[in-house]
Design a protein around this motif. Structure first.
Motif, mmCIF file in Angstrom:
data_model
loop_
_atom_site.group_PDB
_atom_site.id
_atom_site.type_symbol
_atom_site.label_atom_id
_atom_site.label_comp_id
_atom_site.label_asym_id
_atom_site.label_seq_id
_atom_site.Cartn_x
_atom_site.Cartn_y
_atom_site.Cartn_z
ATOM 1 N N TYR A 1 25.337 67.502 26.511
ATOM 2 C CA TYR A 1 25.490 66.053 26.628
ATOM 3 C C TYR A 1 24.119 65.392 26.762
ATOM 4 N N GLY A 2 23.943 64.286 26.041
ATOM 5 C CA GLY A 2 22.646 63.625 26.001
ATOM 6 C C GLY A 2 21.797 64.089 24.838
ATOM 7 N N LEU A 3 22.187 65.215 24.231
ATOM 8 C CA LEU A 3 21.431 65.764 23.093
ATOM 9 C C LEU A 3 22.312 65.892 21.852
ATOM 10 N N HIS A 4 23.471 65.268 21.862
ATOM 11 C CA HIS A 4 24.393 65.408 20.730
ATOM 12 C C HIS A 4 23.793 64.892 19.425
ATOM 13 N N PHE A 5 23.011 63.816 19.477
ATOM 14 C CA PHE A 5 22.367 63.316 18.260
ATOM 15 C C PHE A 5 21.417 64.364 17.694
ATOM 16 N N VAL A 6 20.661 65.012 18.574
ATOM 17 C CA VAL A 6 19.701 66.037 18.141
ATOM 18 C C VAL A 6 20.437 67.230 17.536
ATOM 19 N N ILE A 7 21.481 67.689 18.214
ATOM 20 C CA ILE A 7 22.263 68.830 17.715
ATOM 21 C C ILE A 7 22.916 68.491 16.375
ATOM 22 N N ALA A 8 23.486 67.287 16.283
ATOM 23 C CA ALA A 8 24.130 66.870 15.031
ATOM 24 C C ALA A 8 23.115 66.823 13.892
ATOM 25 N N PHE A 9 21.914 66.332 14.167
ATOM 26 C CA PHE A 9 20.855 66.281 13.162
ATOM 27 C C PHE A 9 20.520 67.685 12.662
ATOM 28 N N LEU A 10 20.354 68.638 13.593
ATOM 29 C CA LEU A 10 19.981 70.001 13.221
ATOM 30 C C LEU A 10 21.104 70.695 12.447
ATOM 31 N N VAL A 11 22.346 70.512 12.887
ATOM 32 C CA VAL A 11 23.481 71.140 12.189
ATOM 33 C C VAL A 11 23.632 70.554 10.788
ATOM 34 N N ALA A 12 23.468 69.227 10.676
ATOM 35 C CA ALA A 12 23.582 68.585 9.361
ATOM 36 C C ALA A 12 22.499 69.088 8.412
ATOM 37 N N ARG A 13 21.278 69.251 8.924
ATOM 38 C CA ARG A 13 20.204 69.800 8.075
ATOM 39 C C ARG A 13 20.535 71.222 7.647
ATOM 40 N N LEU A 14 21.125 71.999 8.550
ATOM 41 C CA LEU A 14 21.431 73.396 8.260
ATOM 42 C C LEU A 14 22.477 73.519 7.156
ATOM 43 N N ILE A 15 23.498 72.643 7.177
ATOM 44 C CA ILE A 15 24.579 72.736 6.186
ATOM 45 C C ILE A 15 24.406 71.725 5.056
ATOM 46 N N ARG A 16 23.235 71.082 5.010
ATOM 47 C CA ARG A 16 22.903 70.125 3.955
ATOM 48 C C ARG A 16 23.899 68.965 3.908
ATOM 49 N N GLY A 17 24.143 68.424 5.089
ATOM 50 C CA GLY A 17 25.020 67.263 5.190
ATOM 51 C C GLY A 17 24.213 65.988 5.363
ATOM 52 N N ASN A 18 24.871 64.860 5.237
ATOM 53 C CA ASN A 18 24.211 63.572 5.402
ATOM 54 C C ASN A 18 23.899 63.345 6.882
ATOM 55 N N ILE A 19 22.635 63.042 7.181
ATOM 56 C CA ILE A 19 22.186 62.920 8.569
ATOM 57 C C ILE A 19 22.857 61.735 9.263
ATOM 58 N N LEU A 20 22.898 60.578 8.601
ATOM 59 C CA LEU A 20 23.499 59.399 9.218
ATOM 60 C C LEU A 20 24.990 59.602 9.466
ATOM 61 N N ALA A 21 25.656 60.298 8.555
ATOM 62 C CA ALA A 21 27.075 60.590 8.756
ATOM 63 C C ALA A 21 27.267 61.517 9.947
ATOM 64 N N ALA A 22 26.337 62.453 10.124
ATOM 65 C CA ALA A 22 26.415 63.368 11.272
ATOM 66 C C ALA A 22 26.261 62.612 12.585
ATOM 67 N N LEU A 23 25.310 61.684 12.629
ATOM 68 C CA LEU A 23 25.120 60.896 13.843
ATOM 69 C C LEU A 23 26.355 60.042 14.123
ATOM 70 N N SER A 24 26.955 59.500 13.070
ATOM 71 C CA SER A 24 28.175 58.704 13.240
ATOM 72 C C SER A 24 29.344 59.585 13.670
ATOM 73 N N GLY A 25 29.356 60.836 13.195
ATOM 74 C CA GLY A 25 30.444 61.748 13.531
ATOM 75 C C GLY A 25 30.503 62.102 15.006
ATOM 76 N N THR A 26 29.374 61.975 15.711
ATOM 77 C CA THR A 26 29.378 62.265 17.143
ATOM 78 C C THR A 26 30.209 61.248 17.911
ATOM 79 N N PHE A 27 30.582 60.140 17.243
ATOM 80 C CA PHE A 27 31.454 59.149 17.863
ATOM 81 C C PHE A 27 32.801 59.760 18.233
ATOM 82 N N PHE A 28 33.157 60.878 17.600
ATOM 83 C CA PHE A 28 34.402 61.580 17.935
ATOM 84 C C PHE A 28 34.438 61.940 19.412
ATOM 85 N N GLY A 29 33.264 62.185 19.982
ATOM 86 C CA GLY A 29 33.170 62.447 21.409
ATOM 87 C C GLY A 29 32.946 61.147 22.154
#
Length: 218
Positions: free
Chosen positions: A62-90
């Motif tokens: 918690y508090g690092l979800h944006f960072v984790i989402a950024f790293l996971v999105a880069r790893l699976i070649r996903g859209n970074i902004l979509a990953a940051l928006s996806g953390t809204f699920f939490g």
């Protein structure tokens, strides 16, 4: 400043909107959904980003979800902004069931169980870990002796099971989010392109009609 808020919020209003945003969580969800659909990328890359963000909410960082989402999105070649928006699920409405599911899965995978009578209660372990963290930071600048017992118990009985247990439901939720997002994003982008094409076609026809009429006589 040009972008400064006109209505300055009090600390209480800021805290309240973190728990329940202005307009409600439903309106906030629709806004995030709209922003994700309008991202200029392929449906697959956007959906992978959304999946990465959803997966991240099942981690205990918690508090690092944006960072984790950024790293996971880069790893699976996903859209970074979509990953940051996806953390809204939490959010405050889902963190409790996410935490319970992750912890119970973690206890199952590790072959352990949560014992309320051992050491302290669930919230007591959080309180002990927070107190130890505060006291140990103070100990760096004083003669006090650091105590790691509360943090040790918290790590072994809460954090580690949460981290391990969150992987399975996190991956499942991320994959489901991906497969649900792809057709929705593709359909939205198709309709949007069709509307833009129809708009330009109408402008072109109007311009052509005006050209055919020629200059008006005086």
């Amino acid at each position: 400043m040009v972008f400064k808020r006109r209505d300055r919020r009090s600390p209480l209003q800021i805290l309240t909107e973190l728990v329940y945003p202005r307009g409600g969580w439903g309106r906030a969800f629709l806004y995030v959904q709209h922003r994700v659909r309008r991202l200029p990328d392929s449906p697959e890359r956007i959906a992978r980003g959304v999946g990465a963000g959803v997966f991240t909410t099942f981690t205990p960082f918690y508090g690092l979800h944006f960072v984790i989402a950024f790293l996971v999105a880069r790893l699976i070649r996903g859209n970074i902004l979509a990953a940051l928006s996806g953390t809204f699920f939490g959010n405050p409405l889902t963190y409790v069931p996410i935490g319970i599911i992750s912890l119970k899965t973690g206890y199952f995978l590790l072959g352990t169980r949560f014992d309320e009578g051992r050491h302290r209660s669930f919230f007591g372990k959080f309180a002990d870990a927070s107190r130890d963290l505060k006291d140990n930071i103070i100990a760096l600048f004083t003669d006090a002796h650091p105590n790691w017992e509360g943090l040790r118990v918290f790590y072994h009985e809460i954090f580690f099971p949460y981290m391990i247990g969150g992987l399975v439901p996190g991956i499942i939720a991320g994959v489901v989010a991906y497969y649900l997002s792809v057709p929705l994003i593709r359909a939205y982008q198709y309709r949007r392109r069709a509307k833009i094409k129809a708009k330009f076609s109408a402008i072109k026809k109007k311009a052509q009609a005006e050209a055919d009429l020629g200059p008006k006589a005086d």
